[in-house]
Design an enzyme around this catalytic site. Structure first.
Site: not given
Ligand code: IMP
Ligand code: MG
Length: 194
Positions: A42, A102, A151, A158
């Site tokens: 979302k 991330d 974060f 969220d």
């Molecule tokens: P990844 O798979 O580790 O690249 O994570 C991607 C997803 O994790 C993003 O699309 C977010 O939904 C969530 N995410 C990663 N870091 C944050 C943050 O700092 N705040 C909120 N959601 C996060």
């Protein structure tokens, strides 16, 4: 006393960067084929609605929802589709719209899944890139901001389903304040940059 969330990118700066991103993307889009923008639910919702409005040309939109590591900061690497696309992407020019990349695990999964469906092209735009946390290298064609390992929340992002509709982007280096009492910080954050 744990640290409160801090204003990181005010709404006006988000707005102008999103406009500039649209300006970068627009000339790369095909003029003969309608591109498909795929939002990753979302977190993408606020960014996506601002981005497509700033494009000034006809794009189709669709959404996909996947389960990720959700409420904790630790990547599980387990990603599955919760809501799939309604559109057949074979032969289409597809742009994935992410809130934040991330570890890269989510985007890597999405790209692999979508490439199997044989789009004509597949590119990604992310508002935020936490590049220092990357575990898997993944192509990223357009990015709004490169941010450090903190974060973030607001502007679609969220903390356990909360604070997504903040118009500014906030960051917390210490999650304990949100874990202890998420409601306590909320009134102070809404309308902070007015
Ligand atoms: P990844 O798979 O580790 O690249 O994570 C991607 C997803 O994790 C993003 O699309 C977010 O939904 C969530 N995410 C990663 N870091 C944050 C943050 O700092 N705040 C909120 N959601 C996060
Ligand atoms: Mg996301």
């Amino acid at each position: 006393m744990s640290e409160k969330p801090r204003l990181m990118i005010p709404a006006a700066e988000l707005r102008s960067r999103v406009q500039a991103l649209a300006g970068e993307i627009a000339p790369t889009l095909s003029t003969s084929e309608q591109p498909l923008f795929v939002g990753v639910l979302k977190g993408c919702t606020l960014f996506m609605s601002d981005l497509v409005r700033a494009l000034h040309e006809d794009v189709e939109i669709d959404f996909i929802s996947i389960s990720s590591y959700g409420d904790t900061r630790e990547p599980s690497g387990v990603v599955k589709i919760v809501k799939d696309l309604e559109t057949d992407i074979e032969g289409r020019d597809v742009v994935i719209v992410e809130d934040i990349v991330d570890t890269g695990l989510t985007l890597n999964f999405l790209r692999t899944t979508m490439l199997q469906r044989l789009p004509r092209s597949l590119r990604t735009v992310t508002l935020l890139d936490k590049s220092a946390r990357r575990l898997v290298p993944v192509p990223l064609e357009f990015r709004g901001f490169d941010i450090p390992d903190v974060f973030v929340l607001g502007y679609g992002m969220d903390w356990q389903g909360k604070l997504r509709n903040l118009e500014d982007l906030f960051c917390v280096s210490d999650l304990s304040v949100l874990i202890e009492d998420p409601q306590a910080v909320s009134p102070a954050l809404f309308g902070l940059s007015e």
